[in-house]
Scaffold this motif. Structure first.
Motif, PDB file in Angstrom:
ATOM      1  N   ILE A 157       7.944 -17.041 -41.839  1.00  0.00           N
ATOM      2  CA  ILE A 157       6.891 -17.508 -41.774  1.00  0.00           C
ATOM      3  C   ILE A 157       6.664 -16.947 -39.927  1.00  0.00           C
ATOM      4  CG2 ILE A 157       5.837 -18.853 -43.161  1.00  0.00           C
ATOM      5  CD1 ILE A 157       5.712 -21.472 -41.271  1.00  0.00           C
ATOM      6  N   PHE A 158       7.882 -16.223 -39.734  1.00  0.00           N
ATOM      7  CA  PHE A 158       8.102 -16.456 -37.530  1.00  0.00           C
ATOM      8  C   PHE A 158       7.575 -14.367 -37.981  1.00  0.00           C
ATOM      9  CE2 PHE A 158      11.202 -19.460 -38.517  1.00  0.00           C
ATOM     10  CZ  PHE A 158      10.856 -20.580 -38.195  1.00  0.00           C
ATOM     11  N   MET A 159       6.331 -14.890 -37.250  1.00  0.00           N
ATOM     12  CA  MET A 159       5.544 -13.802 -36.453  1.00  0.00           C
ATOM     13  C   MET A 159       4.732 -13.883 -35.171  1.00  0.00           C
ATOM     14  SD  MET A 159       3.745 -11.065 -38.172  1.00  0.00           S
ATOM     15  CE  MET A 159       1.630 -11.972 -38.271  1.00  0.00           C
ATOM     16  N   ALA A 160       5.037 -13.152 -33.865  1.00  0.00           N
ATOM     17  CA  ALA A 160       4.589 -13.294 -33.277  1.00  0.00           C
ATOM     18  C   ALA A 160       3.019 -11.757 -33.209  1.00  0.00           C
ATOM     19  CB  ALA A 160       5.161 -12.908 -31.731  1.00  0.00           C
ATOM     20  N   VAL A 161       2.511 -12.235 -31.450  1.00  0.00           N
ATOM     21  CA  VAL A 161       1.641 -10.735 -32.152  1.00  0.00           C
ATOM     22  C   VAL A 161       1.531 -10.538 -30.625  1.00  0.00           C
ATOM     23  CG1 VAL A 161      -1.133 -11.227 -31.793  1.00  0.00           C
ATOM     24  CG2 VAL A 161      -0.428 -11.687 -33.571  1.00  0.00           C
ATOM     25  N   VAL A 162       1.165  -9.327 -30.106  1.00  0.00           N
ATOM     26  CA  VAL A 162       1.205  -7.766 -28.861  1.00  0.00           C
ATOM     27  C   VAL A 162      -0.227  -8.049 -28.845  1.00  0.00           C
ATOM     28  CG1 VAL A 162       1.719  -6.286 -28.123  1.00  0.00           C
ATOM     29  CG2 VAL A 162       3.313  -7.324 -29.402  1.00  0.00           C
ATOM     30  N   VAL A 163      -0.818  -8.195 -28.110  1.00  0.00           N
ATOM     31  CA  VAL A 163      -2.177  -7.801 -26.649  1.00  0.00           C
ATOM     32  C   VAL A 163      -1.883  -6.991 -25.808  1.00  0.00           C
ATOM     33  CG1 VAL A 163      -4.279  -8.591 -25.735  1.00  0.00           C
ATOM     34  CG2 VAL A 163      -2.859 -10.210 -27.932  1.00  0.00           C
ATOM     35  N   GLN A 164      -2.428  -6.446 -25.533  1.00  0.00           N
ATOM     36  CA  GLN A 164      -1.364  -5.291 -24.644  1.00  0.00           C
ATOM     37  C   GLN A 164      -2.881  -4.053 -24.293  1.00  0.00           C
ATOM     38  OE1 GLN A 164       1.471  -1.960 -26.060  1.00  0.00           O
ATOM     39  NE2 GLN A 164       2.808  -1.948 -24.189  1.00  0.00           N
ATOM     40  N   HIS A 165      -2.890  -3.685 -22.541  1.00  0.00           N
ATOM     41  CA  HIS A 165      -4.002  -3.151 -22.040  1.00  0.00           C
ATOM     42  C   HIS A 165      -3.601  -1.900 -22.692  1.00  0.00           C
ATOM     43  CE1 HIS A 165      -7.169  -1.254 -19.074  1.00  0.00           C
ATOM     44  NE2 HIS A 165      -5.560  -0.191 -19.014  1.00  0.00           N
ATOM     45  N   MET A 166      -5.273  -1.373 -23.485  1.00  0.00           N
ATOM     46  CA  MET A 166      -4.584  -0.305 -24.454  1.00  0.00           C
ATOM     47  C   MET A 166      -4.821   1.429 -23.090  1.00  0.00           C
ATOM     48  SD  MET A 166      -5.165   0.682 -27.031  1.00  0.00           S
ATOM     49  CE  MET A 166      -5.083   2.690 -27.408  1.00  0.00           C
ATOM     50  N   ILE A 167      -4.240   2.129 -23.776  1.00  0.00           N
ATOM     51  CA  ILE A 167      -4.927   3.185 -22.370  1.00  0.00           C
ATOM     52  C   ILE A 167      -5.238   4.076 -23.437  1.00  0.00           C
ATOM     53  CG2 ILE A 167      -2.518   5.337 -22.027  1.00  0.00           C
ATOM     54  CD1 ILE A 167      -1.935   2.912 -20.651  1.00  0.00           C
ATOM     55  N   ASP A 168      -5.991   4.427 -22.929  1.00  0.00           N
ATOM     56  CA  ASP A 168      -6.857   5.638 -23.269  1.00  0.00           C
ATOM     57  C   ASP A 168      -6.443   7.690 -23.714  1.00  0.00           C
ATOM     58  OD1 ASP A 168      -9.306   7.035 -24.474  1.00  0.00           O
ATOM     59  OD2 ASP A 168     -10.509   6.367 -22.851  1.00  0.00           O
ATOM     60  N   SER A 169      -5.433   7.037 -24.302  1.00  0.00           N
ATOM     61  CA  SER A 169      -4.204   8.625 -23.932  1.00  0.00           C
ATOM     62  C   SER A 169      -5.315   9.632 -24.145  1.00  0.00           C
ATOM     63  CB  SER A 169      -3.625   8.683 -25.274  1.00  0.00           C
ATOM     64  OG  SER A 169      -3.334   7.765 -26.022  1.00  0.00           O
ATOM     65  N   THR A 170      -5.442  10.370 -23.464  1.00  0.00           N
ATOM     66  CA  THR A 170      -5.803  12.183 -23.558  1.00  0.00           C
ATOM     67  C   THR A 170      -4.693  13.480 -24.646  1.00  0.00           C
ATOM     68  OG1 THR A 170      -3.983  13.431 -21.652  1.00  0.00           O
ATOM     69  CG2 THR A 170      -6.323  12.696 -21.594  1.00  0.00           C
ATOM     70  N   LYS A 171      -3.181  12.652 -24.460  1.00  0.00           N
ATOM     71  CA  LYS A 171      -2.452  13.310 -25.666  1.00  0.00           C
ATOM     72  C   LYS A 171      -0.975  11.926 -26.167  1.00  0.00           C
ATOM     73  CE  LYS A 171      -1.986  16.155 -22.952  1.00  0.00           C
ATOM     74  NZ  LYS A 171      -1.290  17.327 -21.922  1.00  0.00           N
ATOM     75  N   ALA A 172      -0.488  11.694 -27.315  1.00  0.00           N
ATOM     76  CA  ALA A 172      -0.065  10.645 -27.675  1.00  0.00           C
ATOM     77  C   ALA A 172       1.135  11.623 -28.629  1.00  0.00           C
ATOM     78  CB  ALA A 172      -0.465   9.575 -27.864  1.00  0.00           C
ATOM     79  N   GLY A 173       2.050  10.551 -29.077  1.00  0.00           N
ATOM     80  CA  GLY A 173       2.904  10.575 -30.766  1.00  0.00           C
ATOM     81  C   GLY A 173       4.237  10.202 -30.628  1.00  0.00           C
ATOM     82  N   TRP A 256       4.393   7.029 -27.580  1.00  0.00           N
ATOM     83  CA  TRP A 256       4.379   7.453 -26.464  1.00  0.00           C
ATOM     84  C   TRP A 256       3.070   7.808 -25.737  1.00  0.00           C
ATOM     85  CZ3 TRP A 256       3.112  12.374 -26.117  1.00  0.00           C
ATOM     86  CH2 TRP A 256       3.177  13.389 -26.677  1.00  0.00           C
ATOM     87  N   ALA A 257       2.411   8.214 -25.098  1.00  0.00           N
ATOM     88  CA  ALA A 257       1.341   8.059 -24.676  1.00  0.00           C
ATOM     89  C   ALA A 257       1.236   8.559 -22.907  1.00  0.00           C
ATOM     90  CB  ALA A 257       0.352   7.433 -24.889  1.00  0.00           C
ATOM     91  N   PHE A 258      -0.151   9.805 -23.310  1.00  0.00           N
ATOM     92  CA  PHE A 258      -0.378  10.433 -22.354  1.00  0.00           C
ATOM     93  C   PHE A 258      -1.920  10.168 -21.327  1.00  0.00           C
ATOM     94  CE2 PHE A 258       3.770  13.597 -21.981  1.00  0.00           C
ATOM     95  CZ  PHE A 258       3.833  13.350 -20.947  1.00  0.00           C
ATOM     96  N   ASP A 259      -2.029   9.727 -20.598  1.00  0.00           N
ATOM     97  CA  ASP A 259      -3.221   9.339 -20.458  1.00  0.00           C
ATOM     98  C   ASP A 259      -3.431  10.457 -18.261  1.00  0.00           C
ATOM     99  OD1 ASP A 259      -2.771   7.734 -18.049  1.00  0.00           O
ATOM    100  OD2 ASP A 259      -3.921   6.119 -18.151  1.00  0.00           O
ATOM    101  N   GLY A 260      -4.878  10.112 -17.702  1.00  0.00           N
ATOM    102  CA  GLY A 260      -4.736  10.888 -16.611  1.00  0.00           C
ATOM    103  C   GLY A 260      -3.815  10.532 -15.645  1.00  0.00           C
ATOM    104  N   THR A 261      -3.290   9.367 -15.610  1.00  0.00           N
ATOM    105  CA  THR A 261      -2.459   8.230 -14.950  1.00  0.00           C
ATOM    106  C   THR A 261      -0.645   9.290 -14.874  1.00  0.00           C
ATOM    107  OG1 THR A 261      -2.291   6.983 -15.170  1.00  0.00           O
ATOM    108  CG2 THR A 261      -3.772   6.971 -14.115  1.00  0.00           C
TER     109      THR A 261
END
Length: 274
Positions: A157-173, A256-261
């Motif tokens: 019953i061991f499970m973690a949860v990740v909370v991460q800043h969302m990248i508003d990606s223009t392209k990803a994959g 992976w993801a690319f955003d404007g930065t």
């Protein structure tokens, strides 16, 4: 695990412990530690779930194969809201992604990818609380329990949860640092689509497909419409992908993801098909 931390930021060395942070969380922490471009975030550890849930009742229902009763126990479990708020307030403003991170996940002999839930573009702290419980619940779905019964242990019953800043990606994959079809280790395979990478992972869109050598030179490509990735972007991806494979000592399956930065690494797990 009575003294184990309930929450850990990616840049905390303890976050690289799979037993605490799960497969996704530990991977993100390891990439952060090694200086790779990772959106900031934190992990609600497996200790937080076991501290909050009525473990005896949950295990009793699981052993009795009463899934509805087990899920009711989980649904009524409160996440550590005050601590989550503290860590959440340190993130950059904007939406977050909330992702399940099983502690048995992505081991060499049992890939749990896709077995639990991921929620993208979560806009508020209050919604984060709810999504954390939904991630916990996803660990006790029929599909996940069936998988665990055959690949692991039912009373895990061991499970973690990740909370991460969302990248508003223009392209990803996704990227594989070995050809996942024929196993060629001198090839890197990249699939790319516009928008978020979930479109590629879920099969909702047909991605561009690139096969490259280890220097980043395109050997073969299949372009759906207008080419998504430039030669420079492909070379960046190959360089970071091979760095990750070297750090992990095994071929990697990378989101992976690319955003404007620029370019961000969102996940890395062993390729289990070779």
């Amino acid at each position: 695990m009575t003294d184990a931390p309930l929450l850990l930021a990616f840049d905390d060395d303890r976050c690289r412990d799979v037993d605490l942070a799960g497969g996704k969380g530990a991977s993100l922490a390891a990439m952060t530690h090694n200086g790779l471009p990772v959106p900031p975030g934190f992990v609600i550890t497996s200790a937080a779930f076991t501290a909050a849930v009525d473990g005896d009742a949950l295990l009793a229902h699981l052993r009795a194969e009463d899934l509805d009763a087990a899920r009711k126990v989980v649904a009524e479990t409160e996440p550590p809201k005050d601590l989550i708020k503290q860590f959440y307030d340190r993130l950059p403003a904007g939406d977050v992604a909330v992702r399940s991170s099983a502690c048995a996940e992505d081991s060499a002999d049992a890939s749990y990818a896709g077995q639990q839930e991921t929620y993208l573009f979560v806009p508020t702290l209050e919604e984060v609380y709810g999504r954390v419980v939904e991630c916990w619940l996803s660990f006790f779905s029929e599909r996940a329990l069936f998988y665990r019964l055959h690949k692991g242990k039912l009373d895990d019953i061991f499970m973690a949860v990740v909370v991460q800043h969302m990248i508003d990606s223009t392209k990803a994959g996704v990227m594989f640092t070995v050809d996942p079809v024929n196993g060629r280790r001198d090839r890197v395979v990249i699939e790319a689509a516009r928008g978020v990478g979930e479109n590629v992972v879920s099969g909702e869109v047909t991605p561009d497909y690139y096969t490259l050598d280890r220097k980043g030179t395109v050997k073969k490509s299949r372009i759906v419409d207008e080419r998504i990735l430039s030669d420079d972007e492909l070379a960046q991806l190959v360089k970071l992908g091979l760095q990750l494979a070297d750090l992990n000592g095994a071929p990697q399956d990378i989101e992976w993801a690319f955003d404007g930065t620029g370019l961000y690494m969102l996940q890395s797990r062993p390729v289990t098909t070779v």
